[in-house]
Enzyme design. Structure first.
Site, PDB file in Angstrom:
ATOM      1  N   GLU A 121     -29.838  -5.906 -12.500  1.00  0.00           N
ATOM      2  CA  GLU A 121     -29.884  -5.085 -11.345  1.00  0.00           C
ATOM      3  C   GLU A 121     -31.283  -4.502 -10.943  1.00  0.00           C
ATOM      4  O   GLU A 121     -31.859  -4.148 -11.892  1.00  0.00           O
ATOM      5  CB  GLU A 121     -28.917  -4.043 -11.464  1.00  0.00           C
ATOM      6  CG  GLU A 121     -28.141  -3.460 -10.348  1.00  0.00           C
ATOM      7  CD  GLU A 121     -27.101  -4.710  -9.828  1.00  0.00           C
ATOM      8  OE1 GLU A 121     -27.593  -5.169  -8.808  1.00  0.00           O
ATOM      9  OE2 GLU A 121     -25.896  -4.673 -10.322  1.00  0.00           O
TER      10      GLU A 121
ATOM     11  N   SER B 143     -16.905  -5.115  16.954  1.00  0.00           N
ATOM     12  CA  SER B 143     -16.508  -5.011  15.670  1.00  0.00           C
ATOM     13  C   SER B 143     -15.448  -4.328  15.502  1.00  0.00           C
ATOM     14  O   SER B 143     -15.094  -3.236  16.289  1.00  0.00           O
ATOM     15  CB  SER B 143     -17.760  -4.512  14.683  1.00  0.00           C
ATOM     16  OG  SER B 143     -17.352  -3.665  13.661  1.00  0.00           O
TER      17      SER B 143
ATOM     18  N   ALA C 298     -19.763   0.542   0.057  1.00  0.00           N
ATOM     19  CA  ALA C 298     -19.254   0.552  -1.347  1.00  0.00           C
ATOM     20  C   ALA C 298     -20.200  -0.230  -2.216  1.00  0.00           C
ATOM     21  O   ALA C 298     -19.758  -0.346  -3.214  1.00  0.00           O
ATOM     22  CB  ALA C 298     -17.687   0.085  -1.430  1.00  0.00           C
TER      23      ALA C 298
ATOM     24  N   SER D  29     -21.804  -5.274  -0.590  1.00  0.00           N
ATOM     25  CA  SER D  29     -22.615  -6.151   0.436  1.00  0.00           C
ATOM     26  C   SER D  29     -22.020  -6.360   1.552  1.00  0.00           C
ATOM     27  O   SER D  29     -21.882  -7.454   2.130  1.00  0.00           O
ATOM     28  CB  SER D  29     -23.059  -7.480  -0.329  1.00  0.00           C
ATOM     29  OG  SER D  29     -23.781  -7.083  -1.328  1.00  0.00           O
TER      30      SER D  29
ATOM     31  N   SER E 225     -22.862  -5.316   4.457  1.00  0.00           N
ATOM     32  CA  SER E 225     -23.924  -5.544   5.545  1.00  0.00           C
ATOM     33  C   SER E 225     -24.156  -7.280   5.490  1.00  0.00           C
ATOM     34  O   SER E 225     -24.263  -7.782   6.306  1.00  0.00           O
ATOM     35  CB  SER E 225     -25.123  -4.899   5.364  1.00  0.00           C
ATOM     36  OG  SER E 225     -24.648  -3.551   5.107  1.00  0.00           O
TER      37      SER E 225
ATOM     38  N   ASP F 141     -27.892 -10.144  -2.271  1.00  0.00           N
ATOM     39  CA  ASP F 141     -26.789 -10.225  -1.330  1.00  0.00           C
ATOM     40  C   ASP F 141     -26.553 -11.401  -0.562  1.00  0.00           C
ATOM     41  O   ASP F 141     -25.522 -12.184  -0.671  1.00  0.00           O
ATOM     42  CB  ASP F 141     -26.663  -8.955  -0.650  1.00  0.00           C
ATOM     43  CG  ASP F 141     -26.981  -7.676  -1.785  1.00  0.00           C
ATOM     44  OD1 ASP F 141     -27.092  -7.834  -3.010  1.00  0.00           O
ATOM     45  OD2 ASP F 141     -27.395  -6.598  -1.037  1.00  0.00           O
TER      46      ASP F 141
ATOM     47  N   TYR G  32     -34.141   3.595  -2.437  1.00  0.00           N
ATOM     48  CA  TYR G  32     -34.112   2.226  -2.796  1.00  0.00           C
ATOM     49  C   TYR G  32     -35.713   1.837  -2.622  1.00  0.00           C
ATOM     50  O   TYR G  32     -36.474   1.076  -3.422  1.00  0.00           O
ATOM     51  CB  TYR G  32     -33.515   1.104  -1.970  1.00  0.00           C
ATOM     52  CG  TYR G  32     -33.389  -0.041  -2.210  1.00  0.00           C
ATOM     53  CD1 TYR G  32     -32.309  -0.789  -3.258  1.00  0.00           C
ATOM     54  CD2 TYR G  32     -34.408  -0.884  -1.686  1.00  0.00           C
ATOM     55  CE1 TYR G  32     -32.257  -2.110  -3.415  1.00  0.00           C
ATOM     56  CE2 TYR G  32     -34.233  -2.349  -2.026  1.00  0.00           C
ATOM     57  CZ  TYR G  32     -33.399  -3.003  -2.906  1.00  0.00           C
ATOM     58  OH  TYR G  32     -33.451  -4.288  -3.326  1.00  0.00           O
TER      59      TYR G  32
HETATM   60  C1  GLA Z   1     -28.978  -4.054  -3.086  1.00  0.00           C
HETATM   61  C2  GLA Z   1     -29.887  -5.035  -2.498  1.00  0.00           C
HETATM   62  C3  GLA Z   1     -30.241  -6.074  -3.383  1.00  0.00           C
HETATM   63  C4  GLA Z   1     -30.636  -5.913  -4.908  1.00  0.00           C
HETATM   64  C5  GLA Z   1     -29.450  -4.695  -5.278  1.00  0.00           C
HETATM   65  C6  GLA Z   1     -30.040  -4.088  -6.804  1.00  0.00           C
HETATM   66  O1  GLA Z   1     -27.625  -4.565  -3.452  1.00  0.00           O
HETATM   67  O2  GLA Z   1     -29.584  -5.462  -1.498  1.00  0.00           O
HETATM   68  O3  GLA Z   1     -31.430  -7.023  -2.970  1.00  0.00           O
HETATM   69  O4  GLA Z   1     -31.844  -5.150  -5.113  1.00  0.00           O
HETATM   70  O5  GLA Z   1     -29.494  -3.618  -4.586  1.00  0.00           O
HETATM   71  O6  GLA Z   1     -29.851  -5.233  -7.659  1.00  0.00           O
END
Ligand code: GLA
Length: 404
Positions: free
Chosen positions: A45, A79, A135, A138, A140, A189, A241
């Protein structure tokens, strides 16, 4: 109390829902329907943007996109998030700064593919999804990747046919997210959504962009990967982030390396860094990369039960060194472990979102209930649950029976 698992739509259900939204919005039938999955990350992660490896699996939960090519340069998007709010505009309007919100994810791949020299024209698209939203699973990326696959076939680009082409599609989706949606994420993702295979985890190595399929047979081991959606809102574009990413990049620059992947001696590196927060961030990244390597070896050897302690160690590192967990994530993993999980950790970006717990197959109801009760006792919103059965990467649906 009982716990319901969020179901994944079958090809038929997803196709029907996409076609129904299409018919209600545009009338008639679309040319085709394409689907791409959300993901959970087993381990690794916040290392993708540091040139590191990660080990995600594609969820069986997918986003479905119905699409038809147009003869002009117009685009219409709808959507199930806002079925009466059709976005309609010129293809040229879909660009950085030109669109926002879900339209950026849904339309952005057309801009990114065109930027990369692929001929994309006008189209209509209707999008439906069973990937839980916000959540950390992913949702998106699933939209971006399903649209990219739909555009690929609709405009005859031929990229979806092999892994090299899918990597190019993933790159377009990563640029969509960074430049059109404004979240400069690391690429895990989109890569797993497009490059995964069923019954495998995907070892993605962001040092060279390579991807290796790692067989993952939870069933034979009598295990399940339980996903706990804490319902604590999660967003990747609120600055936290980007701040973590910037700190890592500053640390790499101070250490004279291109990325933190190149750090070989952690203690020596830490001794060179001036700032305690930066030292903690670097320690997480370097130790997490080592955990991915050990974990991948265990998965390859079928020693899935031994993965548990690595999940626990990853969570501890993300909590104390990287500081991206929150009360809900910490409560979820602690309650899951107390109820017998072999290991548990947050998954994805953190700051809310989801956790995973590796559990004995028969204990899914008991562990879920224990987590639900722990949330209720603390007055937290009710969590949701689903199972991560490693699914395939995105494709046109229904899938032909000879495809994996
Ligand atoms: C999100 C980002 C990924 C990754 C994770 C953390 O999901 O989209 O690219 O950096 O966080 O591992």
């Amino acid at each position: 109390m009982s716990v319901t698992l969020i179901p994944a739509w079958s090809d038929e259900e997803g196709t029907q829902r996409a076609a129904a939204l299409w018919a209600a919005t545009f009338g008639g039938r679309p040319d085709g329907v394409w689907a791409a999955p959300g993901r959970v990350n087993i381990i690794g992660e916040h290392v993708d943007y540091n040139g590191g490896p990660c080990l995600p699996v594609a969820l069986p939960h997918r986003t479905f996109v119905a699409m038809t090519r147009r003869d002009d340069q117009q685009v219409r998007l709808v959507s199930d998030l806002a079925p009466h709010d059709v976005w309609s505009g010129a293809l040229a309007q879909i660009a950085p700064g030109g669109v926002r919100g879900w339209v950026a994810y849904a339309g952005g791949p057309a801009w990114a593919l065109a930027q990369a020299g692929h001929p994309v024209g006008g189209f209509d698209a209707a999008i439906v999804s069973c990937v839980p939203l916000g959540a950390g699973l992913s949702s998106s990326a699933a939209v971006e990747c399903a649209v990219a696959l739909a555009l690929d076939e609709t405009f005859g680009l031929g990229l979806g046919a092999d892994d090299a082409g899918r990597r190019a599609l993933a790159d377009a989706c990563i640029r969509t997210e960074a430049q059109v949606a404004g979240a400069n994420t690391g690429g895990m993702d989109q890569s797993v959504s497009l490059r995964a295979q069923a019954d495998h985890a995907l070892l993605l190595d962001f040092r060279d962009g390579s991807a290796q399929q790692v067989p993952l047979d939870l069933t034979t081991s009598g295990l399940e990967l339980l996903v706990i959606d804490t319902r604590a809102p999660h967003s990747l574009d609120d600055g936290q982030y980007a701040e973590r990413r910037a700190t890592c990049e500053q640390a790499a620059a101070l250490l004279g390396v291109g990325t933190l992947r190149e750090v070989t001696d952690l203690d020596a590196a830490l001794a060179q860094l001036p700032d305690a927060v930066m030292r903690r961030r670097v320690r997480h990244v370097v130790t997490e990369i080592a955990r991915v390597e050990v974990c991948t070896g265990l998965v390859r050897d079928g020693r899935l039960r031994d993965v548990g302690p690595l999940l626990d160690a990853s969570h501890a590192s993300l909590r104390t060194d990287y500081e991206v967990t929150c009360v809900e994530l910490d409560v979820a993993v602690e309650a899951a472990r107390s109820a017998g999980a072999l290991g548990a950790r947050m998954t994805g970006g953190g700051f809310g979102g989801s956790a995973i717990a590796l559990v004995e197959a028969g204990t899914v109801p008991a562990v879920s209930l224990a987590v639900q009760e722990a949330f209720a006792v603390r007055g937290l919103a009710e969590p949701a649950f689903l199972l991560a059965h490693a699914g395939p990467g995105g494709a046109r649906v229904p899938r032909r029976s000879d495809e994996s």
